[in-house]
Design an enzyme around this catalytic site. Structure first.
Site, PDB file in Angstrom:
ATOM      1  CB  SER A 162      -0.933  -0.209   1.121  1.00 17.45           C
ATOM      2  OG  SER A 162      -1.912   0.837   0.929  1.00 17.45           O
ATOM      3  CG  MET A 163       0.189   5.081   2.037  1.00 17.10           C
ATOM      4  SD  MET A 163       0.154   6.371   3.256  1.00 17.10           S
ATOM      5  CE  MET A 163      -1.584   6.878   3.141  1.00 17.10           C
ATOM      6  CD1 TRP A 187      -4.005   4.522  -1.601  1.00 16.73           C
ATOM      7  CD2 TRP A 187      -2.518   5.831  -1.017  1.00 16.73           C
ATOM      8  NE1 TRP A 187      -4.744   5.736  -1.597  1.00 16.73           N
ATOM      9  CE2 TRP A 187      -3.907   6.595  -1.073  1.00 16.73           C
ATOM     10  CE3 TRP A 187      -1.568   6.570  -0.696  1.00 16.73           C
ATOM     11  CZ2 TRP A 187      -3.694   8.191  -0.615  1.00 16.73           C
ATOM     12  CZ3 TRP A 187      -1.523   7.867  -0.326  1.00 16.73           C
ATOM     13  CH2 TRP A 187      -2.664   8.545  -0.367  1.00 16.73           C
ATOM     14  CG  ASP A 208      -6.934  -2.364  -3.357  1.00 17.03           C
ATOM     15  OD1 ASP A 208      -7.457  -1.648  -2.562  1.00 17.03           O
ATOM     16  OD2 ASP A 208      -5.722  -2.631  -3.162  1.00 17.03           O
ATOM     17  CG  HIS A 240      -5.757  -2.216   0.281  1.00 16.23           C
ATOM     18  ND1 HIS A 240      -5.010  -1.768  -0.503  1.00 16.23           N
ATOM     19  CD2 HIS A 240      -5.044  -1.617   1.484  1.00 16.23           C
ATOM     20  CE1 HIS A 240      -3.917  -0.938  -0.255  1.00 16.23           C
ATOM     21  NE2 HIS A 240      -4.099  -0.647   1.110  1.00 16.23           N
TER      22      HIS A 240
HETATM   23  O1  9J3 Z   1      -1.265   2.040   3.012  1.00 17.45           O
HETATM   24  C1  9J3 Z   1      -2.436   1.848   2.883  1.00 17.45           C
HETATM   25  O2  9J3 Z   1      -3.200   1.292   3.007  1.00 17.45           O
HETATM   26  C2  9J3 Z   1      -2.907   3.267   1.899  1.00 17.45           C
HETATM   27  C3  9J3 Z   1      -4.255   3.184   1.639  1.00 17.45           C
HETATM   28  C4  9J3 Z   1      -5.056   4.477   2.515  1.00 17.45           C
HETATM   29  O3  9J3 Z   1      -5.646   4.260   3.263  1.00 17.45           O
HETATM   30  O4  9J3 Z   1      -4.561   5.751   2.096  1.00 17.45           O
HETATM   31  C5  9J3 Z   1      -5.708   6.671   2.428  1.00 17.45           C
HETATM   32  C6  9J3 Z   1      -5.104   7.724   3.306  1.00 17.45           C
END
Ligand code: 9J3
Ligand code: ZN
Length: 291
Positions: A162-163, A187, A208, A240
């Site tokens: 993700s991030m 992300w 996702d 996700h």
């Molecule tokens: O690291 C992630 O799960 C990013 C997804 C997310 O919630 O970003 C919105 C701030």
């Protein structure tokens, strides 16, 4: 740039192989042809297995002992019989900790990599910061950690969820010497990555709803240079959080990608090219095969 040179090297090796088959008694490809090959010849079963052939030990790294990231856990093959290993740092996603990526530690290390699953400075750090933290973690791992002597500091990779996957892209953008990047359901607010030359396997999850493949993984993949070695693996019916639990599809293609580009191990080409077909676990696959 380095992987372009390697591509020429791969063609040369193929040429030598062809030449080799024409001569009676000429050896076929072996570990001697590639100083970075580690472990036995792979099979579909060996890359799908819960554990590979190497015994693994782990060491935790306190966040108080490091700067630039939040500490973590190092998973490493105990054997030194085959020399040093490549290494990969792995970052978690927003609000998550290293525990969310812990399954990758033994699974990748037992195939012959030093794996460093990290905590971030804070669980709300943004992708660009996570990219810097992945790079700080690799610096620590190769220069100061207890396993520094077991690692080939020229053969490093980044992964993240993700991030953290957005961070893996940021790290590759900032450091073209990285040999492989594997963003997992990445992300990022930055949707375009023409600056990345590192071989990159992007893993998206079909269902996702947090980092939709339409707005994240797919445009990230398409914006990587067409000249780059790259692939897009989409996990059928996955959410996700598929990368947060043990996942054989993620593991087998991550192992193949790291072997192919961190170890230059052409024995793993067979799992990447031609591109895997869609299946019960793969809803889509794109690539720039052959590598
Ligand atoms: O690291 C992630 O799960 C990013 C997804 C997310 O919630 O970003 C919105 C701030
Ligand atoms: Zn961009």
């Amino acid at each position: 740039m380095r992987h372009l040179i390697r591509k020429a090297g791969a063609a040369l090796v193929s040429g030598l192989l062809l030449a080799g088959t024409a001569v009676v008694g000429m050896p076929v490809a072996s570990a001697a042809d590639n100083p970075y090959e580690r472990g036995p010849d792979p099979t579909e079963a060996s890359i799908e297995a819960r554990l590979g052939s190497f015994d693994v030990a782990e060491r935790s790294v306190s966040r108080l002992a490091v700067t630039g990231f939040g500490g973590g856990t190092i998973y490493y093959p105990t054997s030194t019989a085959e020399g040093t290993f490549g290494a990969v740092a792995v970052a978690p996603g927003y609000t998550a900790s290293q525990s969310s990526m812990a399954w990758l530690g033994p699974r990748l290390a037992s195939q012959g990599f030093v794996v460093f699953t990290i905590d971030t400075n804070t669980t709300s750090d943004q992708p660009s910061s996570r990219g810097d933290q992945l790079r700080s973690a690799l610096d620590y791992l190769t220069a100061r950690s207890v396993v520094s002597g077991r690692i080939d500091a020229d053969r490093l990779a980044v992964m993240g969820h993700s991030m953290g996957g957005g961070g893996a892209l940021e790290a590759a953008k900032d450091d073209s010497s990285l040999q492989a990047a594997i963003p997992l359901t990445p992300w990022n607010t930055d949707k375009t990555w023409p600056e990345v030359s590192t071989p990159t396997l992007i893993v998206g999850a079909q269902d996702d709803s947090i980092a939709s493949v339409r707005l994240h993984a797919e445009p990230f993949y398409e914006s990587l240079p067409g000249s780059a070695d790259k692939a897009y693996l989409e996990l059928r019916g996955a959410s996700h959080f598929a990368p947060s639990t043990n996942n054989t599809t993620i593991a087998k293609y991550s192992i193949s990608w790291l072997k192919r580009f961190v170890d230059d191990d052409l024995r793993y080409d067979q799992f990447l090219c031609p591109a895997p077909s869609t299946s019960t676990t793969i809803s889509e696959y794109r690539s720039t095969c052959p590598y």
